[in-house]
Write an enzyme that holds these catalytic residues in place. Structure first.
Site, PDB file in Angstrom:
ATOM      1  CD  GLU A 130      -2.900  -1.228   2.275  1.00 50.88           C
ATOM      2  OE1 GLU A 130      -2.653  -0.659   3.351  1.00 50.88           O
ATOM      3  OE2 GLU A 130      -3.975  -1.796   2.060  1.00 50.88           O
ATOM      4  CD  GLU A 187      -3.521  -6.221   2.433  1.00 49.95           C
ATOM      5  OE1 GLU A 187      -4.387  -5.535   3.015  1.00 49.95           O
ATOM      6  OE2 GLU A 187      -2.308  -5.969   2.505  1.00 49.95           O
TER       7      GLU A 187
HETATM    8  C1  BGP Z   1      -4.193  -3.161   5.045  1.00 49.84           C
HETATM    9  C2  BGP Z   1      -2.840  -3.753   5.384  1.00 49.84           C
HETATM   10  C3  BGP Z   1      -2.867  -5.059   6.047  1.00 49.84           C
HETATM   11  C4  BGP Z   1      -4.100  -5.325   6.888  1.00 49.84           C
HETATM   12  C5  BGP Z   1      -5.373  -4.776   6.280  1.00 49.84           C
HETATM   13  C6  BGP Z   1      -6.574  -4.886   7.196  1.00 49.84           C
HETATM   14  O1  BGP Z   1      -4.048  -1.798   5.144  1.00 49.84           O
HETATM   15  O2  BGP Z   1      -2.067  -3.893   4.196  1.00 49.84           O
HETATM   16  O3  BGP Z   1      -1.670  -5.132   6.794  1.00 49.84           O
HETATM   17  O4  BGP Z   1      -3.905  -4.947   8.168  1.00 49.84           O
HETATM   18  O5  BGP Z   1      -5.232  -3.460   5.891  1.00 49.84           O
HETATM   19  O6  BGP Z   1      -6.606  -3.764   8.033  1.00 49.84           O
HETATM   20  P1  BGP Z   1      -6.737  -3.957   9.608  1.00 49.84           P
HETATM   21  O7  BGP Z   1      -5.699  -4.962   9.983  1.00 49.84           O
HETATM   22  O8  BGP Z   1      -6.486  -2.618  10.155  1.00 49.84           O
HETATM   23  O9  BGP Z   1      -8.143  -4.465   9.844  1.00 49.84           O
END
Ligand code: BGP
Length: 470
Positions: free
Chosen positions: A172, A363
């Site tokens: 990201e 993701e």
């Molecule tokens: C994205 C990241 C991941 C993961 C995901 C879910 O921003 O790349 O690392 O964490 O979000 O977010 P969260 O874990 O805050 O629910």
């Protein structure tokens, strides 16, 4: 035969080192910024690691990875995405020689994956830069960080060139503008940072991303390397042209990063933004040459969509590092992320229409509070029908994009096993097909239990998408 998924489609799951490994100071690992962020992005940065930081132990993946990879193999994973913790390899970030014990861990991890025919998909930098880079250089604000990152990338490319054929540069990469400490190891408070400083740090990461893309092509000619973008899907709140323009401008915060990685240069609208706002970024001729090293594919995270409006009075809601206006047509997760499967198809289509590169969803998932229950045969499990519905509906929309002829390489659902969330550092925000018995108070056996979605996803992979409910 209904499924439109290609027979070589890379089904799998994703995690990040700092959200699962634990062993935060074991075998020579240095501290990363995550080790002093006990409460996620909006929490305070502590002087030193504190007991309440769940990431120090994570889900103990560092010691239990063989058990976990075996479970992924049982589901039939073709690919497993994780990151290499930079501070395991170069504890301070600017060390001259790598930490052999750190290299040995990832050798063993990738060997375990390959033993089951699972391809590693490796993120070089996933929100875990070495803390020392922050303290000594103020992170990516300092151009020297580019060379430290190049040294890290060259070391792991050469070490794992026969084991890892899929690479991502920065997780990201667009998030640095939102979370400069977590993404860029920048200690200066976000409010104190000038736009010139923030965009300079962004520029250094973009140059580093292009530089290691070139390096990967030279060291591992048969590998593919992609960028990774936080996919923020934005709709206008109303058909008002003002809302449409506001949406177009908001979209640029995401697409400018894909543009630079795919086209090898800054888009005119970003250069105009710099000029109009007197933002000083030193883009040298050498930088411009390096930026021309474009990626082989674009990967992105997708969780939800948001609305944008020119009228600031409308009600706002949450999203992955992004706030937007509430979309009255969508339901939201417990964390306020609006659930929008069609938005995934829209995003795939827009990215492909713009850049004509293969795409990879690295993701996608639903963070939810799961309840562990006694299953019919006395085993412990979770009835996560809500997660099955979320994933099924997104995969059905993904399939429509594939049916339109968009080359999607694979899908790694986020948090294939329960891990510590990034934004809030919570364990209770669970994403996995596998429940991990650890709670926000740090207690738990660390035991793993298959949720209902485990068998569901295993069947989706086995039937190559045929079993999806359309
Ligand atoms: C994205 C990241 C991941 C993961 C995901 C879910 O921003 O790349 O690392 O964490 O979000 O977010 P969260 O874990 O805050 O629910």
């Amino acid at each position: 035969m209904i499924s439109k998924f290609p027979t070589d489609f890379l089904w799998g799951g994703a995690v990040a080192a700092n959200q699962c490994e634990g062993a935060y100071n074991e075998d020579g690992k240095g501290l990363s910024v995550q080790d002093v962020m006990p409460h996620g992005i909006r929490g305070e940065i502590t002087e030193a690691p504190t007991e309440d930081n769940l990431k120090l132990k994570g889900i103990d993946f560092y010691h239990r990875y063989k058990e976990d990879i075996a479970l992924f193999a049982e589901m039939g994973f073709k690919v497993f995405r994780t990151s290499i913790a930079w501070s395991r390899i170069f504890p301070n970030g600017d060390d001259c020689t790598p930490n052999e014990k750190g290299l040995e861990f990832y050798d063993a991890l990738f060997d375990e994956c390959l033993k089951y025919g699972i391809q590693p998909l490796v993120t070089l930098s996933h929100y875990e830069p070495p803390l020392q880079l922050a303290k000594k250089y103020n992170g990516w604000l300092d151009r020297r960080t580019i060379s430290f990152f190049e040294r890290f990338a060259e070391t792991v490319f050469k070490r794992y060139k026969d084991k890892v054929k899929y690479w991502l540069t920065f997780n990201e990469i667009n998030a640095i503008l939102k979370a400069p400490f977590m993404c860029g190891a920048i200690l200066t408070d976000k409010e104190q940072l000038s736009e010139s400083q923030l965009y300079t740090a962004m520029h250094h990461q973009l140059v580093a991303s292009a530089s290691v893309t070139k390096m990967c092509h030279e060291i591992i000619p048969d590998a593919m390397i992609g960028c990774m973008i936080l996919g923020v899907t934005v709709y206008p709140l109303t058909p008002s042209p003002d809302d449409m323009i506001k949406t177009m401008l908001r979209d640029r915060e995401t697409y400018q990063f894909a543009h630079i990685h795919a086209r090898g240069e800054y888009p005119g609208y970003l250069l105009r933004y710099f000029k109009k706002n007197n933002i000083k970024v030193n883009i040298t001729d050498k930088d411009k040459e390096i930026l021309k090293n474009t990626v082989d594919f674009i990967s992105f995270s997708y969780y939800s969509s948001i609305c944008e409006s020119a009228d600031d009075k409308a009600e706002r809601t949450g999203g992955n590092l992004s706030k937007g206006f509430v979309n009255p047509y969508l339901k939201a997760s417990d964390w306020g992320w609006q659930i929008d499967p069609k938005g995934l198809r829209y995003t795939l289509t827009k990215l492909y229409d713009l850049y004509s590169l293969p795409l990879f969803i690295v993701e996608n998932g639903l963070g939810a509070e799961d309840v562990l229950i006694e299953g019919p045969n006395g085993e412990k499990t979770v009835n996560d029908d809500y997660r099955i519905d979320y994933l099924n509906s997104h995969l059905v929309e993904l399939e429509k994009a594939i049916d339109d002829g968009i080359p999607v390489m694979g899908y790694t659902s986020w948090g294939c096993i329960d891990i510590i969330s990034a934004s809030t550092a919570e364990m209770r925000k669970r994403y996995g097909y596998i429940y991990v018995d650890r709670n926000d108070d740090g207690k738990g056996t660390f035991n793993r239990y298959k949720k209902k979605s485990f068998e569901w996803y295993k069947n989706v992979i086995k039937t190559n998408g045929e079993s999806l409910k359309r």
